[in-house]
Enzyme design. Sequence first.
Site, short mmCIF file in Angstrom:
data_model
loop_
_atom_site.label_atom_id
_atom_site.label_comp_id
_atom_site.label_asym_id
_atom_site.label_seq_id
_atom_site.Cartn_x
_atom_site.Cartn_y
_atom_site.Cartn_z
N ASP A 160 0.84 -1.19 0.00
CA ASP A 160 0.00 0.00 0.00
C ASP A 160 0.88 1.25 0.00
O ASP A 160 2.10 1.19 0.18
CB ASP A 160 -0.90 -0.03 1.24
CG ASP A 160 -2.20 0.72 1.05
OD1 ASP A 160 -2.28 1.56 0.14
OD2 ASP A 160 -3.14 0.47 1.82
N GLU B 66 2.88 5.28 -3.85
CA GLU B 66 3.21 6.40 -4.75
C GLU B 66 4.59 7.03 -4.46
O GLU B 66 5.25 7.36 -5.45
CB GLU B 66 2.12 7.46 -4.65
CG GLU B 66 0.75 6.98 -5.05
CD GLU B 66 0.07 6.18 -3.93
OE1 GLU B 66 -0.78 5.32 -4.24
OE2 GLU B 66 0.41 6.40 -2.75
N ASP C 154 -7.82 4.62 -3.49
CA ASP C 154 -8.92 4.92 -2.56
C ASP C 154 -10.00 5.76 -3.23
O ASP C 154 -10.19 6.94 -2.91
CB ASP C 154 -8.37 5.63 -1.32
CG ASP C 154 -7.43 4.74 -0.52
OD1 ASP C 154 -7.41 3.52 -0.79
OD2 ASP C 154 -6.72 5.25 0.35
#
Length: 666
Positions: free
Chosen positions: A378, A381, A448
């Site tokens: 997760d 980025e 998300d």
Amino acid sequence: MLEFFEVREGSLIYRENGETLMVTPWGKDSLRVRSVFAGEVEEGSVALLEPEPAEADIVIGEWEASITNGNIKARLWVNGWGHALQIGFYNQRGELLLREISNGGALQKKARHFRPLPGGEYELKVSFEASPEEKIYGMGQYQQEVMNLKGCNLELAHRNSQASIPFCLSDKGYGFLWHNAAVGEVHFGTNTTEWLARSAMQMDYWITAGDTPAQIEEAYALATGKSPMMPEYGLGFWQCKLRYYNQEQVLRIAREYKERGITPDVLIIDYYHWPRCGDWRFDPEYFPDPEAMVKELREMGIETMVSVWPQVDVRSENFEEMKQKGLLLKSNMGVDVQMIFHGNNLFLDATNPRTRKYVWEKLKKNYADMGIRTFWLDEAEPEFGTYDFDLYTSSAGPMARTGNIYPREYARLVYEGQQEMGQRDVVNLIRCAWAGSQRYGALVWSGDIMSTYEDFRRQICAGLHMGICGIPWWTTDIGGFHGGNIEDSGFRELLVRWFQFGTFCPVMRLHGSRQPHQPIVNRAGEERECTGADNEIWSFGEEAYPILVKFIGIRERMRDYTREVMRQAHEKGSPVMRTLFYEFPEDKECWDITDAYLYGPDILVAPVCHEGAEGRRVYLPQGASWTHAGTGEVYEGGVWLDVEAPLETVPLFLRDGRQGYLVGML
């Protein structure tokens, strides 16, 4: 006599007034173009793999030169006004594919504009002529309901739910990779196409020519890498929620599925199963015997996936050691805090091989050695508290110049560790990607996103663009992540429609932050991350449940087909989700479809993605016959149909009678 051109080791080189530009054959029907403002072209590659040797045909004149590699030819010519070089690319029929802008004579424009920055780097802009009618696809995952990117302005940077992969495919018959990891922009204008790197040392791009999208995609896969073979446990249904917060809950959900006659391939344990970010281990208060938990799940036929974050809390047991050893990203100024979430956090430096080794040793000891074979990477980025990329530096260099490789190197961290311990069936879920991520077993999901029909439609476009960018393993949170209340009838309808779409995604994964949330407080009185409402297939009411069970059954029936499509992705780089034009490039209608696609070569999927709809228009491509999987009716391609689709079904058509076992299952 002026000598602008020369040949060196199979490359064509141009020199003029300090600029050195090199055109090199780089794979079948492909060329790599590099340029520096002063000095010599740098070797090495940020994404491209070393190609097979290719014999190029190079012709040199005084004011013009060309280099031909298979089906692509670059023609270079020098303008008499200012000796400015212009490059054009042509296919084997002599048709122009792409051309740099000219200097415009007295305008003195620059196709390759190096703007000096302090420290010896450059802001780089490269400009090409544009065809207003051209159609452009790819570029990764942007949250917009757009397929043809012509006219779009795109940020070349990663954010939560945005994955910037600078490869595009044109309907003119070429693929183009901006081979630059810098934060920047691209503008697909009607007059020019402009690529901008905020910080660069040299210009670098790769271009290939192909008669079909499949040829272009296969050349790009050879250039940047292919996915491994998808493991068997990647072919079925995956269960997840925000968040299964203790061992008892995980096992209770798994047992309930088994009692209902359903075996999820993977059950996922989300974030904050750890004490602090950067501890990379189970919290013993909530997971007293994780090894026994993993063993019981394996005995049920379920793989355990665990979430891993790259954040390191300043209170983590590993923070001081990682800081001392230089294993964290650095803030260039101010307080060294890069994200505030349940504490002050810094990000591990995934570009540093010493970091990758250190963190994998933690993951191996605390997860892999107890039988966990798949990870959820997760925050990939990474999700900086503020996306001001100029503030941060990695071992690879300033994030403004190198930052877009971060998610790929994060995937590499786990993949190479798994390979070293002998694991070959690798798939790891990750929230972002860049060129080459696919070769490290990256399964990208779309972040998300909100639980809305608009977001649902955006994901269809996102998945198709990602496939074009060489990322065949892609998925979404079925039902969206934020905002879904499980008691709301409107959300239940959305969940069912999204579940139908998820059945025909590369991976079928149910996840979300369902409402209402429940707070969690540990024994010490500290509030932990909350857990969401139930998110299992029996959580959405009596009407939804049998529909969801049916579609899990359809996914299981397709296992052999899905495995074969995954093999095509592994061997040729073919997308799993395919635009209609990928299989039917001669049908002009197919280049404009935004809300339907092919799952592999044979199954046309038309999700119902508008609120309250019980049917939709569907286009059937020319060049095949199509069998309605619900009714068994057969239609010749090249037509639009109005198709009924009440909540329990989805429009599905089978190419030339293939995959006929699906007829009647809907």
